[in-house]
Design a protein around this motif. Sequence first.
Motif, mmCIF file in Angstrom:
data_model
loop_
_atom_site.group_PDB
_atom_site.id
_atom_site.type_symbol
_atom_site.label_atom_id
_atom_site.label_comp_id
_atom_site.label_asym_id
_atom_site.label_seq_id
_atom_site.Cartn_x
_atom_site.Cartn_y
_atom_site.Cartn_z
ATOM 1 N N LEU A 98 0.865 -1.179 0.000
ATOM 2 C CA LEU A 98 0.000 0.000 0.000
ATOM 3 C C LEU A 98 0.902 1.229 0.000
ATOM 4 N N VAL A 99 0.675 2.085 -0.984
ATOM 5 C CA VAL A 99 1.427 3.337 -1.008
ATOM 6 C C VAL A 99 0.454 4.481 -0.795
ATOM 7 N N THR A 100 0.790 5.332 0.141
ATOM 8 C CA THR A 100 0.004 6.537 0.354
ATOM 9 C C THR A 100 0.879 7.713 -0.048
ATOM 10 N N ILE A 101 0.364 8.608 -0.870
ATOM 11 C CA ILE A 101 1.124 9.830 -1.189
ATOM 12 C C ILE A 101 0.297 11.030 -0.741
ATOM 13 N N ARG A 102 0.880 11.817 0.131
ATOM 14 C CA ARG A 102 0.244 13.071 0.516
ATOM 15 C C ARG A 102 0.814 14.140 -0.400
ATOM 16 N N ASN A 103 -0.038 15.041 -0.874
ATOM 17 C CA ASN A 103 0.369 16.049 -1.857
ATOM 18 C C ASN A 103 0.908 15.421 -3.133
ATOM 19 N N TYR A 104 0.109 14.553 -3.673
ATOM 20 C CA TYR A 104 0.546 13.828 -4.868
ATOM 21 C C TYR A 104 0.392 14.699 -6.121
ATOM 22 N N ASP A 105 1.101 14.332 -7.142
ATOM 23 C CA ASP A 105 0.840 14.848 -8.486
ATOM 24 C C ASP A 105 1.108 13.696 -9.444
ATOM 25 N N ASN A 106 0.885 13.920 -10.736
ATOM 26 C CA ASN A 106 1.033 12.802 -11.670
ATOM 27 C C ASN A 106 2.424 12.200 -11.645
ATOM 28 N N GLU A 107 3.403 13.076 -11.511
ATOM 29 C CA GLU A 107 4.775 12.592 -11.549
ATOM 30 C C GLU A 107 5.070 11.637 -10.387
ATOM 31 N N ILE A 137 2.917 9.882 -8.735
ATOM 32 C CA ILE A 137 2.177 8.629 -8.909
ATOM 33 C C ILE A 137 2.926 7.716 -9.873
ATOM 34 N N GLU A 138 3.378 8.300 -10.987
ATOM 35 C CA GLU A 138 4.126 7.487 -11.956
ATOM 36 C C GLU A 138 5.359 6.858 -11.317
ATOM 37 N N ARG A 139 5.994 7.654 -10.467
ATOM 38 C CA ARG A 139 7.226 7.198 -9.848
ATOM 39 C C ARG A 139 7.036 5.915 -9.029
ATOM 40 N N VAL A 140 5.927 5.822 -8.319
ATOM 41 C CA VAL A 140 5.771 4.640 -7.451
ATOM 42 C C VAL A 140 5.015 3.488 -8.121
ATOM 43 N N THR A 141 4.467 3.727 -9.315
ATOM 44 C CA THR A 141 3.656 2.653 -9.915
ATOM 45 C C THR A 141 4.347 1.964 -11.094
ATOM 46 N N ILE A 142 5.624 2.279 -11.300
ATOM 47 C CA ILE A 142 6.361 1.607 -12.372
ATOM 48 C C ILE A 142 6.354 0.100 -12.097
ATOM 49 N N ASN A 143 5.988 -0.663 -13.114
ATOM 50 C CA ASN A 143 5.938 -2.127 -12.995
ATOM 51 C C ASN A 143 4.992 -2.632 -11.908
ATOM 52 N N LYS A 144 3.975 -1.843 -11.615
ATOM 53 C CA LYS A 144 3.011 -2.288 -10.598
ATOM 54 C C LYS A 144 1.620 -2.398 -11.218
ATOM 55 N N GLU A 145 0.879 -3.330 -10.691
ATOM 56 C CA GLU A 145 -0.532 -3.431 -11.057
ATOM 57 C C GLU A 145 -1.343 -2.888 -9.878
ATOM 58 N N ILE A 146 -2.219 -1.948 -10.157
ATOM 59 C CA ILE A 146 -2.992 -1.329 -9.073
ATOM 60 C C ILE A 146 -4.303 -2.088 -8.873
ATOM 61 N N LEU A 147 -4.534 -2.575 -7.666
ATOM 62 C CA LEU A 147 -5.756 -3.335 -7.388
ATOM 63 C C LEU A 147 -6.842 -2.469 -6.782
ATOM 64 N N LEU A 148 -6.435 -1.419 -6.108
ATOM 65 C CA LEU A 148 -7.432 -0.522 -5.517
ATOM 66 C C LEU A 148 -6.811 0.863 -5.427
ATOM 67 N N GLU A 149 -7.626 1.872 -5.704
ATOM 68 C CA GLU A 149 -7.113 3.240 -5.650
ATOM 69 C C GLU A 149 -8.151 4.133 -5.001
ATOM 70 N N GLU A 150 -7.724 4.925 -4.049
ATOM 71 C CA GLU A 150 -8.615 5.886 -3.386
ATOM 72 C C GLU A 150 -7.942 7.253 -3.435
ATOM 73 N N LYS A 151 -8.673 8.233 -3.904
ATOM 74 C CA LYS A 151 -8.060 9.546 -4.106
ATOM 75 C C LYS A 151 -8.887 10.614 -3.406
ATOM 76 N N SER A 152 -8.224 11.478 -2.675
ATOM 77 C CA SER A 152 -8.900 12.687 -2.218
ATOM 78 C C SER A 152 -8.101 13.858 -2.768
ATOM 79 N N ARG A 153 -8.460 15.073 -2.378
ATOM 80 C CA ARG A 153 -7.780 16.244 -2.931
ATOM 81 C C ARG A 153 -6.271 16.209 -2.629
ATOM 82 N N MET A 155 -2.894 3.678 -2.940
ATOM 83 C CA MET A 155 -2.952 2.630 -3.960
ATOM 84 C C MET A 155 -2.488 1.308 -3.377
ATOM 85 N N VAL A 156 -3.326 0.290 -3.570
ATOM 86 C CA VAL A 156 -2.922 -1.055 -3.168
ATOM 87 C C VAL A 156 -2.453 -1.738 -4.434
#
Length: 422
Positions: free
Chosen positions: A382-391, A393-409, A414-415
């Motif tokens: 499980l990765v939690t990013i506070r103050n995320y942006d696209n970059e 997100i891309e950084r931590v999801t390389i070669n990963k399959e996302i099974l669940l995603e929850e987003k707030s502002r 991401m699991v």
Amino acid sequence: MKVLKFGGASVKDADSVKNVANILSLYRGEKIVAVISAMGKTTNALEKLLSAYYYSSGDIDEEFSKIKAYHIDIAKGLFTDSNHEIYSELENIFAFLKTKLLLPNSDNYDYEYDQIVSIGEIISSKILSAYLNSAGINNSWIDARAVIRTDHIYREARIDWTKTVELVKDSMQFNHEKIYVTQGFIGSTAEHITTTLGREGSDFSAAILAYSLNAEEVIIWKDVSGVLNADPKYFDNTIKLDQLSYHDAIELAYYGASVIHPKTIKPLQNKKIPLYVKSFTNPKIEGTIIRSDKTELAIPSFIFKMNQVLITIASRDFSFIAEQNLGDIFYKLSNLGVRINVMQNTALSFSISVDWNEKKIPELIKLLEKDYIIKYNTNLELVTIRNYDNETIERVTINKEILLEEKSRNTIQMVMRDIAIL
Ligand code: ASP
Ligand code: MG
């Protein structure tokens, strides 16, 4: 007055204890409460000893001897006089522990846990206090069990704040003493039965004492230079956060950043006591300051939790998962003491990610299977990013399959699992 908290890594051997004395000497003349954790990995070692005792899952004598030898060795590195009274004090504590281990155990594991595992803090604080006195840093040793009053929930005891404030104020008056040395992690019930506050609970103890004494500040001494934006174990190029608001610190701790125990911030926030996180190997450099501050954390922070289980719960009859089922599911989770790290619901199912636990999770699944259709995947992260942006997100999801995603502002969770490379 200030509360200084020293974790296990800061007192892991004789040199480290000397280093703590050096840090304390930087505060000469000030009123200080020093809160100490068990030395090095002693808490883990005591947990092993407890298992040997309670589940007969190991050799009691062997585990006991390892713990004893480790501490005697540290004492030898600190007290050259073999007649120093610390040696007889240690003998007494270990004799007490030995006697305990010879008695049959009660059928309450959590109770036994608190009686045995709490010893780590008693020993470390005794050694530190004696060493400081021998090094000319006069101090009084205080038994935290005489001042931190809790209920009977062993291993996760809750604080009786009113009584604790009264007891702490009574026994730490700074009339003749400038420095008190006490233990983190432990407390006791009104009947004087030892309790513990949860793993890594010494930070919380420091906050309780600071709250009770209206401290000017709390300083947590760690083996990192402050609060980082990610755990260096999982991430290169971490950034130290110079400042954090209480709010952001609570959020980071809540999502699982292992910097500070999650319960630590609230009491400090209530009294607006600033919390510093500093490096015990580099005490002069500025660490992180956590205080009341409206500014939001601008730097993205990453919190990784490994060994996740994603459980999807659906009703058997294709009916909606509604308040009634949710109430029932939450009730089962809380009864087993399973904490939800992230959750998501759709019309027909409810998904949660929780930490794997070899006892609790199979039990939970069995229980839920009675009423629901259960699917689950283990070994996820499980990765939690506070103050995320696209970059980020891309950084931590390389070669990963996302099974669940929850987003707030502010926050994305991401699991995910590694994509199998064939
Ligand atoms: N010694 C306890 C533990 O390792 C408490 C602490 O270090 O905060 O969990
Ligand atoms: Mg510890």
